[in-house]
Scaffold this active site. Structure first.
Site, PDB file in Angstrom:
ATOM      1  NE  ARG A   1      -8.302  -1.502   5.128  1.00 60.35           N
ATOM      2  CZ  ARG A   1      -7.610  -0.448   4.708  1.00 60.35           C
ATOM      3  NH1 ARG A   1      -8.238   0.704   4.530  1.00 60.35           N
ATOM      4  NH2 ARG A   1      -6.318  -0.531   4.472  1.00 60.35           N
TER       5      ARG A   1
ATOM      6  NE  ARG B   1      -4.497   6.585  -1.885  1.00 61.08           N
ATOM      7  CZ  ARG B   1      -5.188   5.848  -2.753  1.00 61.08           C
ATOM      8  NH1 ARG B   1      -5.584   4.628  -2.411  1.00 61.08           N
ATOM      9  NH2 ARG B   1      -5.483   6.317  -3.948  1.00 61.08           N
TER      10      ARG B   1
ATOM     11  CG  HIS C   1      -5.995  -3.140  10.234  1.00 59.76           C
ATOM     12  ND1 HIS C   1      -4.824  -3.588   9.670  1.00 59.76           N
ATOM     13  CD2 HIS C   1      -6.718  -2.618   9.215  1.00 59.76           C
ATOM     14  CE1 HIS C   1      -4.837  -3.341   8.365  1.00 59.76           C
ATOM     15  NE2 HIS C   1      -5.978  -2.761   8.063  1.00 59.76           N
TER      16      HIS C   1
ATOM     17  CB  SER D   1      -0.918   0.004   1.220  1.00 59.69           C
ATOM     18  OG  SER D   1      -1.546   1.271   1.367  1.00 59.69           O
TER      19      SER D   1
END
EC number: 3.6.4.-
Length: 317
Positions: free
Chosen positions: A227, A109, A225, A107
């Protein structure tokens, strides 16, 4: 998303590799070069500015013909590339591993956010090189540890309790691959520590999500995690998650897809990912995203953190 080979190249030293970042001018030279088909997968020698990425990755960069790639002329590209190299050079990568490492899709970002954390003198990553490198190795899939709050990509913290931290993602402000849709809004929830969580702290998070974020779905990409995304974007996330899961399985990268806590995840997403893990097709799995699910009266009564994935996944099949 982009392959690690878009940021750096390997140089053999003794029995392992040292990784060297590309510069903007070498990339620009490669993008203008005419290269034989048989050489598309080889690192390009610009002669003047050094080594550049393999031409097969041209579409990963923003050009007049392709506006969806990285803004390679921004200084952020070099910062991300240097950070990746520092992390890879902190471990031993042998000849048998190097091709697999460089072909890994990461990723962009996420990595830019780690640069921003590194540059923030109030952030723990500014003060701890060890924690910074650990965060990068997790981000590029070189570590099997999950992304916890300390090693997270970061953003704006909007909620925190003993067990969880919720971040508003700041991709609109990015330089390398900014989100151009000004209506974009998305959150990430990380665990403060990778350990069992008490029902009290789970309940606090669920209450926050129900009261403040009831227009969003809580999902997971299987990486440990949560989202929090708009319902309108769920189908797009499903396509990406399914494609990544299948590609990993096809290439032999057996990565355990973490379903996380069923009490927190949106029921329909839990059904989708559970069915995906059982080998059903994309069409069958996606139907579960749009079916009405029977809500349990009290998700905490008699429930532990154990997953019960098989029960939900076959609904509607």
């Amino acid at each position: 998303m982009a392959e690690l080979a878009c940021f750096c190249y390997p140089h053999l030293e003794n029995d392992s590799y040292k990784f060297i970042p590309f510069n903007n001018l070498a990339i620009k030279c490669m993008l203008t070069a005419k290269v034989d088909k048989k050489d598309q997968d080889k690192f390009y020698n610009s002669i003047i500015y050094g080594i550049a990425p393999p031409p097969q990755f041209k579409k990963r960069y923003n050009t007049n013909d392709n506006s969806r790639g990285m803004n390679y002329e921004t200084p952020m590209l070099i910062k991300v590339a240097i950070l990746i190299c520092e992390a890879l050079n902190s471990i031993k990568v042998t000849q048998s591993d190097v091709a697999n490492v460089l072909s890994r899709v990461v990723s962009v970002r996420h990595l830019e956010n780690l640069v921003l954390r590194k540059e923030n003198h109030q952030d723990v990553l500014f003060h701890s090189k060890e924690l910074l490198l650990k965060s990068v190795l997790i981000a590029i899939g070189q570590s099997k540890e999950i992304e916890t709050t300390a090693t997270a990509e970061g953003g704006e913290i909007v909620f925190q309790n003993v067990a969880f931290t919720m971040w508003k993602l700041t991709y609109l402000d990015h330089k390398l691959m900014p989100i151009l849709d000004q209506n974009f809004i998305e959150y990430k929830i990380t665990m403060n520590e990778d350990k069992p969580i008490s029902d009290v702290h789970v309940k606090e998070l669920i209450a926050e999500l129900r009261w403040q974020y009831n227009r969003f779905a809580v999902i997971t990409h299987g990486k440990g995690h949560y989202r929090v995304v708009k319902y309108s974007s769920v189908a797009n996330h499903a396509d990406r998650v399914f494609a990544t899961y299948k590609n990993n399985a096809k290439s032999g990268n057996v990565i355990d897809f973490n379903l996380l806590d069923q009490r927190i995840i949106w029921q329909n997403w839990y059904a989708f990912t559970s069915s995906m893990k059982q080998g059903f097709t994309l069409d069958v799995c996606k139907k579960l995203l749009f079916q009405k699910m029977k809500q349990e009266r009290n998700p905490f009564k008699g429930l532990s953190t154990d997953r019960k994935m098989d029960e939900v996944s076959r609904i509607g099949i």
